[in-house]
Design a protein around this motif. Sequence first.
Motif, mmCIF file in Angstrom:
data_model
loop_
_atom_site.group_PDB
_atom_site.id
_atom_site.type_symbol
_atom_site.label_atom_id
_atom_site.label_comp_id
_atom_site.label_asym_id
_atom_site.label_seq_id
_atom_site.Cartn_x
_atom_site.Cartn_y
_atom_site.Cartn_z
ATOM 1 N N LEU A 20 0.831 -1.211 0.000
ATOM 2 C CA LEU A 20 0.000 0.000 0.000
ATOM 3 C C LEU A 20 0.863 1.257 0.000
ATOM 4 C CD1 LEU A 20 -2.830 -0.919 2.527
ATOM 5 C CD2 LEU A 20 -3.160 -0.251 0.151
ATOM 6 N N ALA A 21 1.855 1.276 0.875
ATOM 7 C CA ALA A 21 2.686 2.477 1.018
ATOM 8 C C ALA A 21 3.416 2.814 -0.279
ATOM 9 C CB ALA A 21 3.682 2.283 2.161
ATOM 10 N N LEU A 22 4.027 1.810 -0.900
ATOM 11 C CA LEU A 22 4.771 2.046 -2.135
ATOM 12 C C LEU A 22 3.842 2.429 -3.287
ATOM 13 C CD1 LEU A 22 7.420 -0.837 -2.113
ATOM 14 C CD2 LEU A 22 7.740 1.546 -1.439
ATOM 15 N N SER A 23 2.732 1.696 -3.425
ATOM 16 C CA SER A 23 1.812 1.932 -4.545
ATOM 17 C C SER A 23 1.182 3.319 -4.459
ATOM 18 C CB SER A 23 0.716 0.865 -4.563
ATOM 19 O OG SER A 23 1.264 -0.416 -4.687
ATOM 20 N N PHE A 24 0.696 3.679 -3.283
ATOM 21 C CA PHE A 24 0.059 4.978 -3.126
ATOM 22 C C PHE A 24 1.077 6.113 -3.246
ATOM 23 C CE2 PHE A 24 -3.554 2.603 -1.813
ATOM 24 C CZ PHE A 24 -4.654 3.461 -1.858
ATOM 25 N N HIS A 25 2.290 5.886 -2.774
ATOM 26 C CA HIS A 25 3.346 6.903 -2.884
ATOM 27 C C HIS A 25 3.619 7.231 -4.350
ATOM 28 C CE1 HIS A 25 7.173 8.890 -1.551
ATOM 29 N NE2 HIS A 25 7.524 8.572 -2.790
ATOM 30 N N GLU A 26 3.875 6.199 -5.147
ATOM 31 C CA GLU A 26 4.198 6.438 -6.550
ATOM 32 C C GLU A 26 2.972 6.916 -7.329
ATOM 33 O OE1 GLU A 26 7.164 6.586 -7.521
ATOM 34 O OE2 GLU A 26 8.048 5.696 -5.728
ATOM 35 N N PHE A 27 1.791 6.397 -6.992
ATOM 36 C CA PHE A 27 0.561 6.867 -7.630
ATOM 37 C C PHE A 27 0.364 8.360 -7.375
ATOM 38 C CE2 PHE A 27 -3.949 7.932 -6.924
ATOM 39 C CZ PHE A 27 -4.428 7.784 -8.222
ATOM 40 N N ALA A 28 0.678 8.812 -6.166
ATOM 41 C CA ALA A 28 0.515 10.232 -5.835
ATOM 42 C C ALA A 28 1.429 11.100 -6.697
ATOM 43 C CB ALA A 28 0.804 10.464 -4.350
ATOM 44 N N HIS A 29 2.670 10.663 -6.898
ATOM 45 C CA HIS A 29 3.569 11.396 -7.803
ATOM 46 C C HIS A 29 2.967 11.457 -9.205
ATOM 47 C CE1 HIS A 29 6.857 11.923 -5.071
ATOM 48 N NE2 HIS A 29 7.165 10.640 -4.991
ATOM 49 N N ALA A 30 2.494 10.304 -9.690
ATOM 50 C CA ALA A 30 1.941 10.224 -11.043
ATOM 51 C C ALA A 30 0.699 11.092 -11.183
ATOM 52 C CB ALA A 30 1.613 8.766 -11.384
ATOM 53 N N LEU A 31 -0.190 11.030 -10.195
ATOM 54 C CA LEU A 31 -1.429 11.803 -10.255
ATOM 55 C C LEU A 31 -1.147 13.301 -10.230
ATOM 56 C CD1 LEU A 31 -4.540 11.820 -10.214
ATOM 57 C CD2 LEU A 31 -4.402 11.794 -7.706
ATOM 58 N N ALA A 32 -0.228 13.725 -9.364
ATOM 59 C CA ALA A 32 0.095 15.148 -9.278
ATOM 60 C C ALA A 32 0.652 15.657 -10.599
ATOM 61 C CB ALA A 32 1.092 15.388 -8.149
ATOM 62 N N SER A 33 1.576 14.897 -11.199
ATOM 63 C CA SER A 33 2.163 15.322 -12.466
ATOM 64 C C SER A 33 1.123 15.332 -13.580
ATOM 65 C CB SER A 33 3.327 14.395 -12.838
ATOM 66 O OG SER A 33 4.138 14.973 -13.848
ATOM 67 N N ASP A 34 0.247 14.329 -13.574
ATOM 68 C CA ASP A 34 -0.822 14.254 -14.567
ATOM 69 C C ASP A 34 -1.752 15.461 -14.455
ATOM 70 O OD1 ASP A 34 -2.461 12.419 -16.524
ATOM 71 O OD2 ASP A 34 -3.911 13.044 -14.994
ATOM 72 N N ARG A 35 -2.136 15.815 -13.237
ATOM 73 C CA ARG A 35 -3.040 16.943 -13.033
ATOM 74 C C ARG A 35 -2.387 18.273 -13.392
ATOM 75 N NH1 ARG A 35 -7.576 15.588 -9.898
ATOM 76 N NH2 ARG A 35 -8.164 13.501 -10.613
ATOM 77 N N LEU A 36 -1.069 18.311 -13.376
ATOM 78 C CA LEU A 36 -0.347 19.531 -13.723
ATOM 79 C C LEU A 36 -0.012 19.592 -15.217
ATOM 80 C CD1 LEU A 36 1.963 19.746 -10.586
ATOM 81 C CD2 LEU A 36 0.130 21.335 -11.194
ATOM 82 N N GLY A 37 -0.576 18.664 -15.993
ATOM 83 C CA GLY A 37 -0.468 18.734 -17.446
ATOM 84 C C GLY A 37 0.526 17.806 -18.086
ATOM 85 N N ASP A 38 1.187 16.956 -17.306
ATOM 86 C CA ASP A 38 2.201 16.054 -17.856
ATOM 87 C C ASP A 38 1.575 14.705 -18.204
ATOM 88 O OD1 ASP A 38 4.451 14.568 -18.471
ATOM 89 O OD2 ASP A 38 5.101 14.361 -16.377
ATOM 90 N N PRO A 39 1.567 14.301 -19.467
ATOM 91 C CA PRO A 39 0.953 13.020 -19.850
ATOM 92 C C PRO A 39 1.862 11.812 -19.657
ATOM 93 C CG PRO A 39 1.763 14.129 -21.799
ATOM 94 C CD PRO A 39 2.046 15.049 -20.648
ATOM 95 N N THR A 40 3.101 12.030 -19.247
ATOM 96 C CA THR A 40 4.083 10.952 -19.179
ATOM 97 C C THR A 40 3.675 9.814 -18.244
ATOM 98 O OG1 THR A 40 5.808 12.605 -19.602
ATOM 99 C CG2 THR A 40 6.529 10.418 -18.887
ATOM 100 N N PRO A 41 3.297 10.082 -16.981
ATOM 101 C CA PRO A 41 2.929 8.962 -16.090
ATOM 102 C C PRO A 41 1.755 8.151 -16.620
ATOM 103 C CG PRO A 41 3.299 10.970 -14.827
ATOM 104 C CD PRO A 41 3.272 11.376 -16.267
ATOM 105 N N ARG A 42 0.748 8.823 -17.177
ATOM 106 C CA ARG A 42 -0.410 8.104 -17.720
ATOM 107 C C ARG A 42 0.015 7.227 -18.899
ATOM 108 N NH1 ARG A 42 -5.936 8.950 -17.365
ATOM 109 N NH2 ARG A 42 -5.585 10.887 -16.207
ATOM 110 N N ALA A 43 0.858 7.773 -19.773
ATOM 111 C CA ALA A 43 1.310 7.027 -20.950
ATOM 112 C C ALA A 43 2.131 5.804 -20.554
ATOM 113 C CB ALA A 43 2.122 7.944 -21.862
ATOM 114 N N GLN A 44 2.825 5.882 -19.424
ATOM 115 C CA GLN A 44 3.657 4.768 -18.974
ATOM 116 C C GLN A 44 2.928 3.825 -18.020
ATOM 117 O OE1 GLN A 44 7.270 6.508 -17.412
ATOM 118 N NE2 GLN A 44 8.055 6.979 -19.447
ATOM 119 N N GLY A 45 1.625 4.030 -17.859
ATOM 120 C CA GLY A 45 0.827 3.135 -17.040
ATOM 121 C C GLY A 45 1.048 3.276 -15.548
ATOM 122 N N ARG A 46 1.507 4.444 -15.107
ATOM 123 C CA ARG A 46 1.798 4.631 -13.689
ATOM 124 C C ARG A 46 0.660 5.306 -12.930
ATOM 125 N NH1 ARG A 46 7.119 4.066 -12.545
ATOM 126 N NH2 ARG A 46 6.301 3.753 -10.431
#
Length: 218
Positions: A20-46
């Motif tokens: 849980l800790a690892l998954s939510f940690h990395e998901f939070a990075h991905a979600l924040a970057s995605d919401r700020l306009g970066d498509p990279t995490p979504r494109a890489q399945g993160r």
Amino acid sequence: MLMFDFDIERILLTLPGILLALSFHEFAHALASDRLGDPTPRAQGRLTLNPLPHIDFIGFMLLIFAGFGWARPVSVDSRYYKNPRRDKVIVSAAGPAMNLFLAAVFAVFLKILVVYGEKTSMSVTLFGTVASMFLYTININLVLFLFNLLPIPPLDGFHILAEIIPPRRYKIIYILQQYSTIILIIIVITPIVSFIIRPPIRFIFSALMRLLNMPMFI
């Protein structure tokens, strides 16, 4: 200090919390970057809570057996950010913030468990097992929250420091980058980090217990 622990009971009790800790940690990075306009995490399945895309096998095994490890870092592209310095801080801070949030959530779960256990005929064994899993999950998330805020490459705290420090102080950043390997080796083979993060872990845990009117479990 890096020490291998093959206590099967402890491993089974901590495994859900680690995932849980690892998954939510990395998901939070991905979600924040995605919401700020970066498509990279979504494109890489993160942009998922599924642990598999976030787990680095070697880092995961070390985390389970040695208490020190890592997940797969989320790739981001700051060129998509409208305010790169501010947004990089937000993305870097999102992971540790998520771990602090999870610690608070499982403290609430622990409170519910105690109340439920007192009102039902839950067996002592079942209560102890679930309570231990919740306590381990709280502790793991507090450790990741504070450890990742250390200003050492490649931790989140370093990336935050690199964006908020005045340009005239960039020499500090260069020094940290130059000696990051040595610093990380010292962290792994000595108990120095425990001396740094254990007091705030106890403080935050105690604050959560007091806030929820809970007995001190540790």
